[in-house]
Design a protein around this motif. Structure first.
Motif, PDB file in Angstrom:
ATOM      1  N   UNK A 134      -6.936  -3.205  15.693  1.00  0.00           N
ATOM      2  CA  UNK A 134      -7.759  -4.419  15.765  1.00  0.00           C
ATOM      3  C   UNK A 134      -8.850  -4.466  14.691  1.00  0.00           C
ATOM      4  N   UNK A 135      -9.183  -3.304  14.088  1.00  0.00           N
ATOM      5  CA  UNK A 135     -10.197  -3.348  13.037  1.00  0.00           C
ATOM      6  C   UNK A 135     -10.140  -2.067  12.202  1.00  0.00           C
ATOM      7  N   UNK A 136     -10.526  -2.195  10.933  1.00  0.00           N
ATOM      8  CA  UNK A 136     -10.642  -1.051  10.026  1.00  0.00           C
ATOM      9  C   UNK A 136     -12.018  -1.140   9.372  1.00  0.00           C
ATOM     10  N   UNK A 137     -12.839  -0.115   9.588  1.00  0.00           N
ATOM     11  CA  UNK A 137     -14.213  -0.134   9.108  1.00  0.00           C
ATOM     12  C   UNK A 137     -14.447   0.981   8.088  1.00  0.00           C
ATOM     13  N   UNK A 138     -15.293   0.684   7.130  1.00  0.00           N
ATOM     14  CA  UNK A 138     -15.747   1.688   6.162  1.00  0.00           C
ATOM     15  C   UNK A 138     -17.278   1.732   6.242  1.00  0.00           C
ATOM     16  N   UNK A 139     -17.833   2.329   7.303  1.00  0.00           N
ATOM     17  CA  UNK A 139     -19.272   2.245   7.545  1.00  0.00           C
ATOM     18  C   UNK A 139     -20.123   2.971   6.512  1.00  0.00           C
ATOM     19  N   UNK A 140     -19.521   3.946   5.825  1.00  0.00           N
ATOM     20  CA  UNK A 140     -20.256   4.695   4.817  1.00  0.00           C
ATOM     21  C   UNK A 140     -19.264   5.339   3.859  1.00  0.00           C
ATOM     22  N   UNK A 141     -19.769   5.838   2.747  1.00  0.00           N
ATOM     23  CA  UNK A 141     -18.905   6.512   1.778  1.00  0.00           C
ATOM     24  C   UNK A 141     -18.260   7.728   2.448  1.00  0.00           C
ATOM     25  N   UNK A 142     -16.946   7.832   2.305  1.00  0.00           N
ATOM     26  CA  UNK A 142     -16.242   9.004   2.822  1.00  0.00           C
ATOM     27  C   UNK A 142     -15.726   8.881   4.228  1.00  0.00           C
ATOM     28  N   UNK A 143     -15.908   7.728   4.875  1.00  0.00           N
ATOM     29  CA  UNK A 143     -15.465   7.573   6.266  1.00  0.00           C
ATOM     30  C   UNK A 143     -14.765   6.237   6.474  1.00  0.00           C
ATOM     31  N   UNK A 151      -9.537   5.727  21.306  1.00  0.00           N
ATOM     32  CA  UNK A 151      -9.133   4.437  20.738  1.00  0.00           C
ATOM     33  C   UNK A 151      -9.480   4.285  19.259  1.00  0.00           C
ATOM     34  N   UNK A 152     -10.011   5.344  18.642  1.00  0.00           N
ATOM     35  CA  UNK A 152     -10.430   5.266  17.243  1.00  0.00           C
ATOM     36  C   UNK A 152     -10.014   6.519  16.485  1.00  0.00           C
ATOM     37  N   UNK A 153      -9.454   6.319  15.280  1.00  0.00           N
ATOM     38  CA  UNK A 153      -9.168   7.427  14.366  1.00  0.00           C
ATOM     39  C   UNK A 153     -10.280   7.451  13.318  1.00  0.00           C
ATOM     40  N   UNK A 154     -10.973   8.580  13.217  1.00  0.00           N
ATOM     41  CA  UNK A 154     -11.985   8.762  12.183  1.00  0.00           C
ATOM     42  C   UNK A 154     -11.357   9.555  11.039  1.00  0.00           C
ATOM     43  N   UNK A 155     -11.368   8.977   9.846  1.00  0.00           N
ATOM     44  CA  UNK A 155     -10.768   9.621   8.675  1.00  0.00           C
ATOM     45  C   UNK A 155     -11.848   9.862   7.620  1.00  0.00           C
ATOM     46  N   UNK A 156     -12.148  11.132   7.380  1.00  0.00           N
ATOM     47  CA  UNK A 156     -13.107  11.511   6.351  1.00  0.00           C
ATOM     48  C   UNK A 156     -12.331  11.886   5.094  1.00  0.00           C
ATOM     49  N   UNK A 168     -16.563   1.730  -0.064  1.00  0.00           N
ATOM     50  CA  UNK A 168     -17.807   2.161  -0.683  1.00  0.00           C
ATOM     51  C   UNK A 168     -17.498   3.395  -1.529  1.00  0.00           C
ATOM     52  N   UNK A 169     -18.179   3.517  -2.629  1.00  0.00           N
ATOM     53  CA  UNK A 169     -17.934   4.679  -3.483  1.00  0.00           C
ATOM     54  C   UNK A 169     -19.255   5.168  -4.071  1.00  0.00           C
ATOM     55  N   UNK A 170     -19.218   6.391  -4.603  1.00  0.00           N
ATOM     56  CA  UNK A 170     -20.423   7.002  -5.163  1.00  0.00           C
ATOM     57  C   UNK A 170     -20.333   7.008  -6.679  1.00  0.00           C
ATOM     58  N   UNK A 171     -21.355   6.485  -7.310  1.00  0.00           N
ATOM     59  CA  UNK A 171     -21.450   6.581  -8.766  1.00  0.00           C
ATOM     60  C   UNK A 171     -21.953   7.976  -9.143  1.00  0.00           C
ATOM     61  N   UNK A 172     -21.558   8.447 -10.313  1.00  0.00           N
ATOM     62  CA  UNK A 172     -21.956   9.782 -10.749  1.00  0.00           C
ATOM     63  C   UNK A 172     -23.473   9.931 -10.804  1.00  0.00           C
ATOM     64  N   UNK A 219     -25.251  24.538  21.872  1.00  0.00           N
ATOM     65  CA  UNK A 219     -26.064  23.586  21.124  1.00  0.00           C
ATOM     66  C   UNK A 219     -25.207  22.965  20.019  1.00  0.00           C
ATOM     67  N   UNK A 220     -25.192  21.640  19.975  1.00  0.00           N
ATOM     68  CA  UNK A 220     -24.350  20.922  19.021  1.00  0.00           C
ATOM     69  C   UNK A 220     -25.174  20.486  17.816  1.00  0.00           C
ATOM     70  N   UNK A 221     -24.678  20.830  16.619  1.00  0.00           N
ATOM     71  CA  UNK A 221     -25.345  20.458  15.369  1.00  0.00           C
ATOM     72  C   UNK A 221     -24.433  19.483  14.632  1.00  0.00           C
ATOM     73  N   UNK A 222     -24.906  18.259  14.461  1.00  0.00           N
ATOM     74  CA  UNK A 222     -24.089  17.190  13.880  1.00  0.00           C
ATOM     75  C   UNK A 222     -24.477  16.948  12.421  1.00  0.00           C
ATOM     76  N   UNK A 223     -23.472  16.939  11.556  1.00  0.00           N
ATOM     77  CA  UNK A 223     -23.690  16.652  10.136  1.00  0.00           C
ATOM     78  C   UNK A 223     -23.130  15.274   9.797  1.00  0.00           C
ATOM     79  N   UNK A 224     -23.518  14.778   8.628  1.00  0.00           N
ATOM     80  CA  UNK A 224     -23.093  13.436   8.240  1.00  0.00           C
ATOM     81  C   UNK A 224     -21.632  13.376   7.804  1.00  0.00           C
ATOM     82  N   UNK A 225     -21.010  14.532   7.547  1.00  0.00           N
ATOM     83  CA  UNK A 225     -19.581  14.566   7.237  1.00  0.00           C
ATOM     84  C   UNK A 225     -19.076  15.989   7.487  1.00  0.00           C
ATOM     85  N   UNK A 226     -17.765  16.199   7.544  1.00  0.00           N
ATOM     86  CA  UNK A 226     -17.237  17.546   7.784  1.00  0.00           C
ATOM     87  C   UNK A 226     -17.726  18.552   6.739  1.00  0.00           C
TER      88      UNK A 226
END
Length: 556
Positions: free
Chosen positions: A255-264, A296-301, A329-333, A370-377
């Motif tokens: 039902x939807x494909x999102x690119x909320x941030x670079x790399x995800x 219900x969601x596949x997260x692809x990094x 979204x992409x990252x410039x050098x 204790x869970x430590x969450x990072x912004x990407x794998x």
């Protein structure tokens, strides 16, 4: 001399003129009276023409006069006409009068009810004349049958506002897909509805959370149904509560494909996903993909952070195939330094099902990882650059473990026998971690304080159910997160379960009537006539005090 005389005359004339101007300016500057009681009264109807509950109605215009000036707020949403008219009336305010011009041809021998909901408000304070109705009949009498009740969500028993509860003359199942209800009302914030002035007869009753305002069912909306309703002289006013639910879609659909941030990239589906595989033009063996907790969601990094677009080829549940093209979204050098490894902005929490209440959410559960969450794998590149401090003392690496979560690849889980009411700090020195992009971290640290042993209590559950059915008992915290679940059977009568080491706070106890014994709640199906499984609220907002035992009897 003449000039002097004229000048004197001008002065003589200008002086009183100036006085008059000043007086008028004083009058124009209206000062509101101070003091006095605030107006808390809603507008009151003085008279209506034709009069309320008129019979043999043939008018094309209705005039309703109030005792004060008023506004008509959001009439399209607030005003409900039952039975519905094909053409909406025109509403005009003239002074303290509301003029209603009827644009539709009225049906013969029908009682109409124009309910204004919360639309009528006084001009100054906004006091609402709630649910005022103008009722009239095109026949010889006004119908007086009435139906009322409460609509709640079958999944959590919470009242649902703005649900359309409708009565249909046709008893066919298909009527809700192609016809508007004949009589209807909308629920208030407490889930309560009232349908008045119903004609004698049998009706199908349906409740809809009508998201697109077409008064028809579209399969994606909340729906509820009950037995057909019969009105006769012996049951003038009936009470009927309804549970609404969302049907499970028969087919898995992207039902939807999102690119909320670079790399995800997030692929969102309408139903749970059992398995998946996919390929993409940006795919790399370092990439990470997983199904989230709600299934219900596949997260692809993805690691190719400088790619601007791609095409995905996805297969889910073995047989559902989708092709998706996506701008990224992409990252410039020149911007790489902005995208270093960071902690997620959300507060780290317990990783297991058992969590803690809002009063303790800034602290760590003594008995959980204790869970430590990072912004990407990330992966650990140098364990020697990671330190755990207990207060100010460095903890030996042989006494704790730090491992990647098997389900969410952006998390690390710290397992250690924490001490009561103690501050801990975990440090990731520069280059301790390497993320999916190949970027190393700068110095990072996160601190937390554990709960004290005296902050905990226990919950004792006594099973008093004596029925030949399967049940599931659930304990939820203040935020309705599931913290405990277990099955109950008839053979478990008088069984006592003690749940130790639960943080003080608010909990909710509920029981699911598990008709198909699959240990989860199952929704309903309208066309199959299948009601959702019942959920019984045993103890809502139970307060567990520190050091106490809260005892709950499961009985209904």
């Amino acid at each position: 001399m003449l000039f002097c005389f004229v000048n004197q005359i001008q002065k003589f004339l200008l002086f009183p003129l100036l006085i008059i101007v000043l007086l008028f300016s004083k009058c124009a500057n209206i000062i509101p009276p101070s003091g006095g009681e605030k107006d808390i009264q809603a507008p009151t109807v003085i008279k209506a023409s034709p009069p309320l509950e008129s019979i043999n109605f043939k008018a094309k215009q209705i005039t309703i006069e109030f005792d004060e000036y008023f506004n008509l707020d959001n009439p399209a949403q607030q005003i409900v006409i039952s039975p519905p008219m094909n053409k909406n009336p025109e509403y005009t305010i003239v002074g303290k009068k509301l003029i209603i011009n009827l644009k539709d041809n009225l049906l013969p021998n029908v009682t109409y009810n124009i309910n204004f909901g919360d639309a009528i408000k006084d001009f100054n304070e906004g006091n609402i004349l709630k649910n005022f109705s103008y009722v009239f009949s095109t026949g010889n009498y006004v119908d007086t049958f009435q139906l009322e009740g409460i609509v709640s969500n079958a999944k959590d028993n919470q009242a649902v506002e703005s649900v359309v509860v409708g009565l249909y003359k046709s008893l066919e199942d298909s009527v809700i897909y192609n016809s508007k209800p004949y009589y209807f009302a909308k629920t208030d914030k407490n889930g309560r509805y009232t349908i008045k002035n119903i004609h004698e007869g049998v009706y199908k009753i349906i409740a809809l959370k009508d998201e697109n305002l077409d008064y028809k069912y579209n399969n994606a909306e909340l729906i509820g149904f009950n037995r057909n309703v019969f009105f006769s002289d012996t049951n003038a006013i009936q009470q009927l509560d309804i549970k609404v639910f969302k049907e499970k879609s028969p087919k898995l659909k992207l039902i939807d494909v999102l690119n909320p941030e670079v790399g995800l990239i997030k692929f969102i589906y309408n139903n749970p996903i059992q398995n998946f595989k996919f390929d993409a033009s940006i795919y790399s063996t370092n990439d990470v993909a997983f199904i989230n907790a709600t299934k219900d969601t596949i997260s692809y990094y993805y690691s190719n952070y400088n790619i601007k677009n791609t095409t995905f080829f996805i297969t889910t549940n073995t047989s559902i195939f989708d092709t998706v093209q996506k701008e990224l979204f992409y990252i410039k050098e020149t911007e790489i330094d902005k995208y270093k490894v960071q902690f997620k902005t959300s507060t780290a929490t317990s990783s297991d099902a058992k969590s803690f209440s809002k009063s303790a959410e800034s602290k760590q559960d003594l008995y959980q990882k204790y869970s430590i969450d990072f912004n990407r794998p990330c992966t650990i590149q140098n364990a020697d650059l990671i330190l755990l401090l207990e207060d100010s003392t460095v903890v030996s690496k042989s006494n704790y473990t730090l491992t990647a979560d098997t389900k969410d690849k952006t998390k690390f889980l710290l397992n250690y026998p924490f001490k009561s009411n103690t501050k801990y700090t975990i440090q990731f020195k520069k280059a301790a971690l390497l993320d999916l992009f190949g970027f190393a971290n700068e110095d990072l640290k996160k601190s937390f304080v554990t709960l004290a042993t005296e902050d905990y209590g226990s919950i004792t559950i006594n099973n008093k159910i004596n029925a030949d059915k399967n049940y599931v008992v659930q304990v939820l915290d203040a935020n309705y997160n599931l913290v405990y679940t277990a099955t109950l059977k008839k053979t478990d009568l008088n069984k006592k379960t003690i749940l130790n080491n639960y943080p003080a706070g608010t909990y909710h106890i509920q029981v699911i009537e598990d008709l198909n014994a699959n240990q989860i709640w199952d929704t309903g199906n309208y066309l199959q006539g299948k009601y959702p499984e019942k959920i019984f609220s045993i103890n809502n907002n139970m307060v567990l005090k520190a050091g106490w035992d809260a005892e709950v009897d499961i009985a209904f």
